[in-house]
Design an enzyme around this catalytic site. Structure first.
Site, PDB file in Angstrom:
ATOM      1  N   PHE A  68       2.581   8.214  -0.704  1.00 21.71           N
ATOM      2  CA  PHE A  68       1.836   6.966  -0.589  1.00 21.71           C
ATOM      3  C   PHE A  68       0.383   7.188  -0.988  1.00 21.71           C
ATOM      4  O   PHE A  68      -0.400   6.321  -1.003  1.00 21.71           O
ATOM      5  CB  PHE A  68       1.920   6.407   0.833  1.00 21.71           C
ATOM      6  CG  PHE A  68       3.339   6.350   1.322  1.00 21.71           C
ATOM      7  CD1 PHE A  68       4.318   5.766   0.524  1.00 21.71           C
ATOM      8  CD2 PHE A  68       3.713   6.916   2.515  1.00 21.71           C
ATOM      9  CE1 PHE A  68       5.636   5.740   0.950  1.00 21.71           C
ATOM     10  CE2 PHE A  68       5.023   6.879   2.948  1.00 21.71           C
ATOM     11  CZ  PHE A  68       5.979   6.297   2.163  1.00 21.71           C
ATOM     12  N   TRP A 127       0.840  -1.204   0.000  1.00 18.68           N
ATOM     13  CA  TRP A 127       0.000   0.000   0.000  1.00 18.68           C
ATOM     14  C   TRP A 127       0.879   1.259   0.000  1.00 18.68           C
ATOM     15  O   TRP A 127       0.532   2.277  -0.592  1.00 18.68           O
ATOM     16  CB  TRP A 127      -0.904  -0.012   1.235  1.00 18.68           C
ATOM     17  CG  TRP A 127      -1.714   1.239   1.415  1.00 18.68           C
ATOM     18  CD1 TRP A 127      -2.936   1.499   0.878  1.00 18.68           C
ATOM     19  CD2 TRP A 127      -1.376   2.404   2.183  1.00 18.68           C
ATOM     20  NE1 TRP A 127      -3.369   2.742   1.249  1.00 18.68           N
ATOM     21  CE2 TRP A 127      -2.426   3.320   2.056  1.00 18.68           C
ATOM     22  CE3 TRP A 127      -0.269   2.753   2.965  1.00 18.68           C
ATOM     23  CZ2 TRP A 127      -2.423   4.565   2.679  1.00 18.68           C
ATOM     24  CZ3 TRP A 127      -0.258   3.990   3.582  1.00 18.68           C
ATOM     25  CH2 TRP A 127      -1.324   4.873   3.441  1.00 18.68           C
ATOM     26  N   HIS A 128       2.040   1.143   0.656  1.00 21.07           N
ATOM     27  CA  HIS A 128       2.908   2.314   0.755  1.00 21.07           C
ATOM     28  C   HIS A 128       3.549   2.684  -0.580  1.00 21.07           C
ATOM     29  O   HIS A 128       3.982   3.815  -0.770  1.00 21.07           O
ATOM     30  CB  HIS A 128       4.009   2.083   1.795  1.00 21.07           C
ATOM     31  CG  HIS A 128       3.524   2.265   3.197  1.00 21.07           C
ATOM     32  ND1 HIS A 128       2.900   1.252   3.894  1.00 21.07           N
ATOM     33  CD2 HIS A 128       3.528   3.342   4.024  1.00 21.07           C
ATOM     34  CE1 HIS A 128       2.569   1.709   5.098  1.00 21.07           C
ATOM     35  NE2 HIS A 128       2.933   2.971   5.196  1.00 21.07           N
ATOM     36  N   GLY A 129       3.645   1.747  -1.488  1.00 26.58           N
ATOM     37  CA  GLY A 129       4.236   2.078  -2.777  1.00 26.58           C
ATOM     38  C   GLY A 129       4.369   0.868  -3.661  1.00 26.58           C
ATOM     39  O   GLY A 129       4.488  -0.265  -3.191  1.00 26.58           O
TER      40      GLY A 129
END
Lengths: 383, 512
Positions: free
Chosen positions: B512, B322-324
């Site tokens: 993000f 989800w962060h990248g």
């Protein structure tokens, strides 16, 4: 709670006033101008506009920008030790990139920009400490410094410090806020006529006219560095081979791009040269540099000893920065060594300067200052 | 528009705040809400107006699906809703990543233009998925469309969280007292906002200059020494901490100025004594979302230890992703998943081996746990920050001594001072000014380990939602007082921050 908010707003107003005034002073001094604007002011003015910042360490960016905005035939490349070459010493357009190369790595980074401008001649001054890995370790490289001329709290603090130490007077502070600085000055130092001229050369006006205490009176600071083996004068036996290779590649790359490259070692003051000779066991790497450069087929002129060009201590700014006359003498010698330089160098101007102002560090120029040069090094020099 | 920009602080915020309360006072609340929604859309569009359409379409779609699900419990409609939300997120965030990896894997040469990730899409998508799921579960009420719009777009939380929950937010918008300007809300909000701004511009941005060169050098393939690698990793750990903590405080502070209380998102995570606790303190609203809408639906800890560990790993891997869109984020999530599995296993082992164990733990053990947790987190941040696997491996090589533990310049300790010894440890890029760097690091360590956080300072003023699970041990002496002395301190912090703000830098979590 509302009392808290009122007090907060009152303090904010107070702080803004106190901290905001120094920022206004710096703004009015031109310290927050962008390099574009600074260079445009210098190039468009009919007078000699000096840019001297007391706030930013931006010499490399300034020189890079200057290079992008000019079309020089001749470039002086190196550290602050080549900053005394000036336009009047040359026949065609000249640019002084002194200070744009404080290490070999800086030079390598600057090459693409130089190639783009297609100059015909590069006069490259080499500093001995560039080859000393005890000064610049193998991992060390110059970082990209971004120049961001925007206000910050530390700037405010710095102005208060200058006022406290009398580096700027209250009168000057208030007048600058009210009226700004004269057209010929950009920056706090520029106002005092210290700074870079349009050609990129540097003026040490306050030092040579005795308005400020010199940092190297009697060369004592340089002697201390040599004795202690620090601050550029670290002891070493050998020159770093990687650095030798790097400078050889740099020179070859410039030559490959149709530039003539004159390489030289700038002079130290006479008494500094004597001191270095006395301690040559600690500084064996200096001779090693020269041997290795010769072995790499690099032709260079060694002016480390100013006697060789008939200069002397009185013509120096400090222990390792020669003045204008010293650098006129260097060019005079270079023309003698390389006859093709005749078409680039204004020999009349050089000979006239050497003839009239021998023993001085600064060629009088009323556009810069009307104050006379004094014996600022305390050496008993007649000025 | 950044919270730490002059245009936001000196123009946007005062105008929107004054407008909201003025309209709330003289006109109908719907007008005030419309004003706030419009201001939020303007705030979002400031970055790139072209993406406003996506945000608006997403709101309208989800509101309609939510209303439908509230009335008709249809699993297929829920599935369509969730899939479309995730599809939108995947398209913008992961398409390039999948195409690149497909090309690498199969040797194909599919070419896609770089898809620009719309700001905040990860946040507003998750927020609305939670709304749909809760609507299906019958946990939502029939909400007003304007209120729903504000729930999604409310600008303090829109860009990078906290990820707010409809049950926390929407009832607040229905409260009439919200529309009355209250000095108490303004004061508390201002204090929280300014503490956050100070953390961001004075602490995070200043330590960043000691972290970035190390990571850049690692990407360039330079050999990173032991000391440089650790210094760079530590500097980044502090940078991210103060950046995110600062951002969260600012978001909570701004919302509070409008009378809205947001959930706590960050509660001194480096004080955690284990990784489980760390994830209860770091990005709390994301952890809660992953727990409630992923980990528990996967089965949570209900079907035995092995399943729990698998669920944990899946949750953390997806949390990382989800962060990248990158392998580095996936590995980072995997590392934390592994840490959590080890932590749970260790707990179970202790429980079975020492059933009579005294639950009160010793201070020494507590500190050992805190230091070990901190080291694990720092090590994991390296891959989180690195732009490539090679870059991360390069720094790990330095951190684990593979490049050797040496001083770059041989030193004679009898003739060199402490400062020169330090200079030689960190010669190349980390500490341009050694003393400054070391001082900054020590100061930050003291702040993150020993000082009370924003919510401890303001615990008597209900600074955020969800604080009941944290027991503050802050002494009364550290409590924020709304008197003249504290007002002057806050003013000084404000001016300092405004000066440091001269070069606004983005918040790390924006990416993000």
């Amino acid at each position: 709670m509302s009392k808290f908010l009122k007090s907060y707003l009152l303090f904010i107003t107070l702080f803004v006033f106190v901290a905001g005034m120094p920022i206004l002073y710096l703004y009015r001094s031109g310290e927050y101008l962008g390099l574009d604007e600074i260079i445009a002011s210098q190039q468009e003015s009919n007078s000699k506009v000096l840019y001297g910042t007391a706030l930013h360490a931006n010499t490399r960016q300034y020189k890079k920008e200057l290079l992008a905005k000019t079309q020089p035939k001749v470039i002086a490349l190196g550290s602050s030790r080549v900053m005394q070459f000036r336009q009047h010493m040359f026949s065609g357009e000249f640019l002084n990139l002194g200070g744009g190369m404080e290490s070999i790595h800086d030079g390598i980074k600057l090459i693409p920009d130089i190639i783009k401008r297609k100059p015909e001649l590069i006069i490259l001054g080499l500093d001995i400490w560039w080859f000393n890995d005890r000064f610049q370790s193998p991992e060390m490289q110059s970082s990209e410094i971004s120049f961001n001329p925007t206000p910050s709290f530390s700037h405010s603090r710095r102005v208060f410090k200058w006022l406290r130490r009398n580096k700027i007077s209250l009168n000057e502070y208030i007048l600058t806020i009210l009226q700004g600085t004269p057209e010929v000055s950009i920056g706090v130092s520029g106002f005092k006529r210290d700074g870079f001229g349009e050609d990129g050369s540097y003026y040490y006006t306050r030092t040579v006219t005795g308005q400020i205490k010199p940092l190297d009176k009697g060369f004592n600071n340089t002697f201390k560095r040599i004795n202690d083996g620090n601050k550029r004068f670290q002891f070493n036996s050998y020159a770093n081979n990687q650095y030798i290779d790097n400078i050889v590649q740099l020179i070859k790359k410039l030559e490959k791009n149709d530039m003539k490259v004159i390489v030289f070692f700038p002079p130290f003051a006479t008494s500094v040269t004597e001191k270095l000779n006395e301690m040559k066991d600690e500084y064996q790497y200096i001779s090693d540099i020269k041997v290795k450069l010769k072995d790499s087929n690099i032709v260079f002129s060694d002016f480390s000893d100013p006697m060789k060009i008939k200069s002397n201590d009185c013509e120096f700014i400090d222990g390792f920065h020669g003045g204008e006359i010293t650098y006129s003498r260097i060019l005079d010698n270079l023309v003698y060594e390389y006859s093709f330089l005749e078409k680039y160098i204004n020999q009349d101007s050089i000979k006239e300067s050497i003839g009239q102002y021998s023993g001085r560090a600064f060629i009088p120029d009323n556009e810069i200052t009307e104050e006379p040069e004094v014996d600022f090094l305390g050496l008993g020099c007649k000025k | 528009m950044l919270f730490n920009s002059y245009v936001f602080i000196l123009i946007f915020l005062p105008i929107v705040l004054a407008g909201f309360h003025l309209i709330g006072k003289v006109s109908h609340h719907r007008v005030a809400i419309t004003w706030l929604v419009s201001a939020s859309l303007f705030f979002y569009g400031w970055w790139n107006p072209a993406y406003l359409g996506i945000l608006v379409a997403s709101i309208m779609f989800n509101y309609a699906v939510g209303v439908y699900l509230g009335e008709n419990k249809s699993k297929s409609i829920l599935t369509v809703g969730v899939v479309l939300n995730l599809g939108l997120l995947c398209y913008f965030k992961y398409t390039n990543f999948f195409v690149e990896n497909l090309n690498d894997l199969t040797g194909s040469s599919f070419h896609l233009e770089k898809i620009i990730l719309p700001l905040a899409i990860s946040f507003f998508t998750f927020q609305q998925i939670a709304y749909l799921v809760d609507a299906y579960r019958g946990l939502t009420r029939e909400y007003n469309f304007l209120h729903y719009c504000l729930f999604v777009t409310f600008f303090p939380q829109l860009i990078a969280g906290p990820i707010v929950h409809h049950k926390d937010m929407l009832p607040q918008f229905e409260n009439n007292t919200l529309y009355k300007l209250k000095a108490s809300h303004l004061s508390v909000g201002l204090v929280i906002f300014m503490l956050g701004l100070f953390k961001k511009v004075v602490l995070a941005d200043n330590i960043a200059i000691h972290a970035t060169p190390v990571f850049d050098a690692a990407e360039d393939g330079e050999v990173i020494s032991f000391f440089d690698a650790w210094a760079g990793a530590l500097a980044y750990s502090f940078q991210l901490y103060f950046d995110f903590s600062g951002y969260s405080d600012m978001a909570i502070g701004i919302a509070r100025m409008f009378g809205v209380v947001l959930p706590v998102n960050f509660y001194s995570p480096y004080k955690s004594k284990n990784i489980i606790e760390f994830w209860r303190r770091w990005h709390i609203t994301l952890s809660s979302f992953l727990r409630d809408y992923l980990y528990i639906p996967l089965g949570g800890g209900r079907n035995g230890k092995v399943n729990r560990h698998i669920n944990l790993m899946i949750t953390m891997l997806l949390g990382g992703f989800w962060h990248g869109a990158g392998w580095t984020f996936l590995i980072w999530g995997g590392m934390h998943g592994l840490f959590l599995v080890v932590n749970h296993t260790w707990r179970e082992l202790l429980k079975t081996s020492f059933p009579q164990r005294n639950k009160g733990e010793s201070a020494v053990l507590g500190w050992l746990g805190r230091i070990l947790t901190f080291i694990c987190v720092v090590i994991a941040w390296v891959i989180f920050r690195a732009e490539s696997l090679d870059g991360a491996l390069n720094i790990y090589a330095g951190m684990f001594g593979i490049n050797g533990v040496y001083l770059s310049v041989p030193l004679d300790l009898t003739t060199h001072g402490f400062r020169e010894v330090l200079s030689s440890m960190f010669p190349s890029f980390v500490f341009g000014d050694v003393k400054r760097g070391i001082n900054l690091m020590l100061m930050m360590l003291i702040v993150v380990w020993f000082l009370p956080n924003t919510f401890d300072l303001l615990k008597n003023n209900q600074p955020a939602l969800g604080l009941e699970s944290f027991i503050t041990q802050a002494k009364t002496i550290f409590m924020w007082k709304f008197n003249v002395l504290f007002a002057s301190a806050l003013a000084l912090m404000t001016i300092t921050s405004l000066f440091y703000m001269s070069a606004p830098s983005e918040f790390l979590y924006f990416q993000f």
